[in-house]
Design a protein around this motif. Structure first.
Motif, mmCIF file in Angstrom:
data_model
loop_
_atom_site.group_PDB
_atom_site.id
_atom_site.type_symbol
_atom_site.label_atom_id
_atom_site.label_comp_id
_atom_site.label_asym_id
_atom_site.label_seq_id
_atom_site.Cartn_x
_atom_site.Cartn_y
_atom_site.Cartn_z
ATOM 1 N N ASP A 80 52.621 15.917 47.378
ATOM 2 C CA ASP A 80 53.948 16.123 46.813
ATOM 3 C C ASP A 80 54.688 14.804 46.619
ATOM 4 O O ASP A 80 55.519 14.673 45.720
ATOM 5 C CB ASP A 80 54.757 17.047 47.727
ATOM 6 C CG ASP A 80 56.058 17.502 47.088
ATOM 7 O OD1 ASP A 80 56.019 17.933 45.919
ATOM 8 O OD2 ASP A 80 57.107 17.420 47.749
ATOM 9 N N ASN A 81 54.373 13.801 47.435
ATOM 10 C CA ASN A 81 55.012 12.486 47.335
ATOM 11 C C ASN A 81 54.105 11.485 46.613
ATOM 12 O O ASN A 81 54.094 10.291 46.937
ATOM 13 C CB ASN A 81 55.367 11.952 48.728
ATOM 14 C CG ASN A 81 56.502 12.734 49.360
ATOM 15 O OD1 ASN A 81 57.282 13.388 48.675
ATOM 16 N ND2 ASN A 81 56.598 12.679 50.675
ATOM 17 N N ARG A 185 66.156 17.220 47.463
ATOM 18 C CA ARG A 185 65.414 16.684 48.605
ATOM 19 C C ARG A 185 64.078 17.409 48.757
ATOM 20 O O ARG A 185 64.031 18.639 48.869
ATOM 21 C CB ARG A 185 66.227 16.852 49.889
ATOM 22 C CG ARG A 185 65.611 16.130 51.083
ATOM 23 C CD ARG A 185 66.525 16.155 52.282
ATOM 24 N NE ARG A 185 66.517 17.457 52.947
ATOM 25 C CZ ARG A 185 67.155 17.719 54.085
ATOM 26 N NH1 ARG A 185 67.887 16.762 54.660
ATOM 27 N NH2 ARG A 185 67.107 18.912 54.623
ATOM 28 N N PRO A 186 62.971 16.672 48.736
ATOM 29 C CA PRO A 186 61.656 17.309 48.882
ATOM 30 C C PRO A 186 61.383 17.674 50.333
ATOM 31 O O PRO A 186 62.108 17.261 51.246
ATOM 32 C CB PRO A 186 60.686 16.225 48.391
ATOM 33 C CG PRO A 186 61.393 14.939 48.657
ATOM 34 C CD PRO A 186 62.868 15.230 48.503
ATOM 35 N N GLN A 187 60.324 18.422 50.536
ATOM 36 C CA GLN A 187 60.013 18.892 51.880
ATOM 37 C C GLN A 187 59.720 17.730 52.832
ATOM 38 O O GLN A 187 60.203 17.702 53.961
ATOM 39 C CB GLN A 187 58.814 19.845 51.834
ATOM 40 C CG GLN A 187 58.448 20.441 53.185
ATOM 41 C CD GLN A 187 57.340 21.463 53.084
ATOM 42 O OE1 GLN A 187 56.857 21.763 51.999
ATOM 43 N NE2 GLN A 187 56.915 21.997 54.222
ATOM 44 N N ASP A 188 58.933 16.772 52.368
ATOM 45 C CA ASP A 188 58.552 15.646 53.227
ATOM 46 C C ASP A 188 59.452 14.436 52.976
ATOM 47 O O ASP A 188 58.987 13.313 52.768
ATOM 48 C CB ASP A 188 57.081 15.278 52.976
ATOM 49 C CG ASP A 188 56.131 16.417 53.342
ATOM 50 O OD1 ASP A 188 56.416 17.120 54.326
ATOM 51 O OD2 ASP A 188 55.113 16.583 52.650
ATOM 52 N N TRP A 189 60.758 14.660 53.009
ATOM 53 C CA TRP A 189 61.699 13.604 52.672
ATOM 54 C C TRP A 189 61.742 12.482 53.706
ATOM 55 O O TRP A 189 62.174 11.363 53.404
ATOM 56 C CB TRP A 189 63.102 14.182 52.504
ATOM 57 C CG TRP A 189 63.672 14.792 53.749
ATOM 58 C CD1 TRP A 189 63.501 16.057 54.208
ATOM 59 C CD2 TRP A 189 64.517 14.131 54.710
ATOM 60 N NE1 TRP A 189 64.169 16.248 55.387
ATOM 61 C CE2 TRP A 189 64.809 15.084 55.716
ATOM 62 C CE3 TRP A 189 65.047 12.852 54.816
ATOM 63 C CZ2 TRP A 189 65.603 14.788 56.816
ATOM 64 C CZ3 TRP A 189 65.849 12.549 55.908
ATOM 65 C CH2 TRP A 189 66.123 13.511 56.895
#
Length: 356
Positions: A80-81, A185-189
């Motif tokens: 995801d990142n 804001r993404p999950q693994d921020w």
């Protein structure tokens, strides 16, 4: 020193002639995708990218395809990142001419100024600003292409590129005072905070780095070379000299997109906004192999897909957003485009294996 430097956006005629983004921006992308377990043929195929283009850093890739390949890579690899990680390892020299404009500058402060000044020749349909805020410089970045709705990975990549230009001089532990992203804001921020060593804000108006002036003033670039800098500036300006037709098309797309919600786009109104006669706009579009109605149809098709994927609008709301007076007219157009209704497409799209 300077007050408000380089407010260069898509409307600048000297800065938007490059039709896309120079392929140097994808340097090492193929290897990075493979490293993260992605299928190159699938990622590039779905994104409409010819891998051969990546071998030539001064060739231009369509910006829509470039942003799409980064989003597709994130999906395919399950990372995801992806853009954040790709940007962390992207060193200035890998950016080709744009990177060397910074590296050959006399000081780090000059490097940031020259980087921002040259960026519009490297990538079109993009806002780049270096803003003097007293104690800090704010480096702003935002893609402003009417057809690009998914651009999170590109934003995180570009902020990483800009950060690495500073870290090239100040070392890997240097941190901006603050980082901002326009996406949610993404999950693994937490990975973003660790990458920048700074406070990271999401859902902001623009992507930006806040850089303390005391960090960049007085630091000499280790590879500064005034003669090479002059030659590189000339070379990148020449790359941008591809004519004004692409700029006109991009401005027409953005004008249509901005006014779609008001109803059926009118040739007369769009031409007026562009400062052209109806006949001139039609001729320019015809030279690019398009009619006005085809352009409107194309924009509606792209926008419909982008919003249907996001699930937050009903089909009726989307029809109105696209300028259709009746939902049935939108449904007929959608079936012509994709052979199915909007509701059926959205239902199928919730299952990855069935996605169109």
């Amino acid at each position: 020193m300077f007050q408000h430097l380089l407010p260069t956006a898509v409307s600048s005629p000297s800065a938007a002639n490059n039709r896309g983004v120079l392929s140097a921006a994808a340097n090492g992308l193929d290897g990075f995708i493979v490293q993260h377990g992605g299928d190159l043929d699938r990622v590039f195929g779905r994104s409409g990218i010819d891998p051969e283009h990546l071998l030539h850093p001064t060739l231009s890739l369509p910006l829509t395809n470039y942003c799409k390949v980064l989003e597709e890579a994130a999906r395919q690899t399950g990372c995801d990142n992806f853009g954040l990680r790709y940007g962390q390892q992207f060193q200035p020299k890998a950016l080709g001419l744009l990177g060397y404009i910074g590296l050959c500058s006399p000081t780090l402060e000059d490097a940031l100024i020259n980087f921002a000044e040259a960026f519009p020749f490297h990538q079109h349909s993009t806002l780049i600003e270096l803003v003097d805020q007293g104690e800090c410089y704010r480096f702003d970045y935002q893609v402003r292409h009417g057809a690009i709705h998914e651009r999170r990975q590109d934003a995180e990549l570009t902020m990483g590129m800009a950060m690495n230009l500073v870290r090239h001089v100040l070392g890997p532990q240097w941190a901006p005072r603050q980082v901002a992203f326009e996406h949610a804001r993404p999950q693994d921020w937490h990975e973003h905070r660790d990458a920048f060593h700074a406070d990271v804000q999401f859902a902001q108006g623009c992507n930006s780095l806040l850089i303390p002036k005391r960090d960049v003033t007085g630091h000499v670039m280790p590879g500064n070379d005034p003669i090479l800098l002059m030659l590189i500036k000339d070379a990148i300006r020449q790359l941008g000299d591809s004519g004004s037709e692409a700029n006109m098309l991009d401005r027409a797309r953005q004008t249509i997109l901005a006014n779609l919600h008001l109803g059926e786009p009118a040739l007369e109104a769009v031409a007026h906004d562009l400062g052209l006669s109806e006949w001139t706009l039609q001729r320019k579009l015809r030279d690019l192999g398009l009619s006005f109605s085809q352009l409107v149809d194309q924009i509606r098709r792209e926008t419909a897909l982008a919003h249907l994927k996001q699930q937050h609008l009903s089909v009726t709301q989307l029809a109105s957003l696209l300028g259709y007076s009746e939902t049935s007219a939108f449904s007929r157009a959608f079936k012509r485009w994709f052979g199915t209704s909007p509701r059926q497409w959205r239902s199928a799209a919730t299952t990855p294996a069935q996605r169109v």
